[in-house]
Motif scaffolding. Structure first.
Motif, short mmCIF file in Angstrom:
data_model
loop_
_atom_site.label_atom_id
_atom_site.label_comp_id
_atom_site.label_asym_id
_atom_site.label_seq_id
_atom_site.Cartn_x
_atom_site.Cartn_y
_atom_site.Cartn_z
N TYR A 38 0.82 -1.30 -0.14
CA TYR A 38 0.05 -0.14 0.05
C TYR A 38 0.99 1.30 0.04
N PRO A 39 0.61 2.14 -0.96
CA PRO A 39 1.52 3.43 -1.13
C PRO A 39 1.41 4.24 -0.04
N ASP A 40 2.79 4.96 0.57
CA ASP A 40 2.49 6.11 1.39
C ASP A 40 2.31 7.08 0.63
N ASP A 41 2.29 8.55 1.42
CA ASP A 41 1.63 9.80 0.52
C ASP A 41 2.85 10.02 -0.38
N SER A 42 4.06 9.84 -0.24
CA SER A 42 4.88 10.25 -1.26
C SER A 42 4.67 9.17 -2.71
N LEU A 43 4.43 7.93 -2.63
CA LEU A 43 4.42 7.21 -3.66
C LEU A 43 3.15 7.62 -4.23
N THR A 44 1.85 7.72 -3.52
CA THR A 44 0.61 8.17 -4.01
C THR A 44 0.94 9.43 -4.99
N GLN A 45 1.47 10.45 -4.49
CA GLN A 45 2.00 11.55 -5.11
C GLN A 45 2.41 11.42 -6.42
N LEU A 46 3.37 10.53 -6.36
CA LEU A 46 4.37 10.24 -7.50
C LEU A 46 3.39 9.51 -8.75
N ILE A 47 2.57 8.61 -8.20
CA ILE A 47 1.59 7.82 -9.13
C ILE A 47 0.63 8.84 -9.83
N THR A 48 0.13 9.84 -8.92
CA THR A 48 -0.82 10.80 -9.65
C THR A 48 -0.04 11.63 -10.66
N TYR A 49 1.07 12.03 -10.13
CA TYR A 49 1.87 13.09 -10.88
C TYR A 49 2.18 12.42 -12.23
N GLU A 50 2.71 10.96 -12.32
CA GLU A 50 3.14 10.40 -13.32
C GLU A 50 1.91 10.05 -14.46
N LYS A 51 0.68 9.75 -13.63
CA LYS A 51 -0.36 9.31 -14.64
C LYS A 51 -0.92 10.64 -15.24
N GLY A 52 -0.73 11.78 -14.60
CA GLY A 52 -1.30 13.08 -15.24
C GLY A 52 -0.41 13.43 -16.38
N LEU A 83 1.37 11.18 -18.27
CA LEU A 83 1.18 10.25 -19.15
C LEU A 83 0.00 10.62 -19.87
N THR A 84 -0.99 11.09 -19.12
CA THR A 84 -2.18 11.37 -19.86
C THR A 84 -2.11 12.49 -20.74
N LEU A 97 2.15 1.75 -16.06
CA LEU A 97 0.72 2.60 -15.97
C LEU A 97 -0.08 2.23 -17.43
N ALA A 98 -1.19 2.13 -17.25
CA ALA A 98 -1.99 2.22 -18.43
C ALA A 98 -1.93 3.37 -19.14
N CYS A 99 -2.06 3.26 -20.39
CA CYS A 99 -2.14 4.42 -21.34
C CYS A 99 -3.49 4.84 -21.84
N ASP A 100 -4.61 4.72 -20.76
CA ASP A 100 -5.92 5.22 -21.07
C ASP A 100 -6.42 6.14 -20.01
N LYS A 141 -2.69 12.24 -24.76
CA LYS A 141 -4.34 12.34 -24.96
C LYS A 141 -4.77 12.79 -26.54
N ASP A 142 -3.58 13.24 -27.19
CA ASP A 142 -4.16 13.19 -28.68
C ASP A 142 -3.71 11.98 -29.71
N LYS A 143 -3.15 10.92 -28.98
CA LYS A 143 -2.58 9.71 -29.62
C LYS A 143 -3.57 8.87 -29.80
N CYS A 144 -3.52 7.68 -30.59
CA CYS A 144 -4.48 6.75 -30.66
C CYS A 144 -3.71 5.32 -30.55
N PHE A 145 -3.62 5.00 -29.22
CA PHE A 145 -2.99 3.82 -28.99
C PHE A 145 -4.06 2.55 -28.91
N PRO A 146 -3.47 1.51 -29.27
CA PRO A 146 -4.20 0.15 -29.28
C PRO A 146 -4.73 -0.12 -27.77
#
Length: 214
Positions: free
Chosen positions: A164-178, A180-181, A211-214, A185-190
């Protein structure tokens, strides 16, 4: 039973939910980690002398230089400490990033149970000197030894757990997901396209975030 290679994925034969990860060793004692679909492009190398690297494979190096103007195929270099047991890398797959992915089921795959909501499926690779015994800590949920890769000099012990992620890892995942999105966002990936983010740091304690690319 020790072997020299293993393929791992979260899910089941009916529903693969992550990338397939390949971890293997050779007779010299070197150990390698790669996403199977990119195994001919990128890999992590954990050499028997403790020297490690992440970057393009030798087979892809020339193409990488031509396509990306990259002169150095090793993007990261570091050294493992000389401890009897060292955690070399962790592969982190958040439950929120699991997707139903179509794969080639003809390959021999070790299936890992999907983590519960809010947890992270965590694959850890430990490098152990011959004769050492690794024990499973009791503070991780549903943790077990998945595979042991044997070489004449050492072993790679691969474990899986729900963490289970601590606060710093949760923030990192949120940042990297944002990030990546924003990049995709303008790409068409399978459907099912994945991103693997390898961290860059001064010490040996390496991580890969999938991470998932969607």
């Amino acid at each position: 039973m020790p072997s020299n290679k293993v393929r791992l994925a979260i899910g089941s034969e009916k529903k693969c939910e992550s990338s397939i990860w390949r971890i293997w060793s050779n007779k010299k004692g070197d150990i390698y980690v790669a996403v199977r679909i990119l195994g001919g492009t990128y890999k992590m190398s954990l050499h028997k002398d403790g020297k490690c690297q992440f970057g393009f494979t030798a087979e892809f190096a020339r193409e990488a230089e031509q396509r990306f103007e990259v002169k150095q195929r090793h993007l990261e270099l570091w050294t493992l400490p000389e401890d009897n047991i060292v955690r070399a890398v962790q592969i982190l797959v958040p439950a929120s990033e699991l997707r139903d992915i179509k794969i080639d089921k003809s390959k021999d795959i070790t299936w890992l149970t999907a983590p519960p909501k809010g947890a992270i499926g965590t694959i850890s690779v430990f490098i152990c000197k011959s004769g050492e015994t690794i024990t499973i800590p009791c503070d991780a949920e549903n943790q077990w030894i998945v595979s042991v890769l044997d070489t004449p000099l050492r072993q790679a012990v691969i474990t899986y757990a729900f963490t289970y992620p601590d606060d710093s890892l949760t923030q990192l995942i949120t940042y990297e997901k944002g990030r990546l999105t924003s990049l995709t966002k303008d790409k068409c990936f399978p459907h099912g396209t994945r991103a693997t983010l390898w961290d860059s740091r001064k010490d040996h304690n390496r991580h890969v975030l999938e991470l998932a690319c969607d």
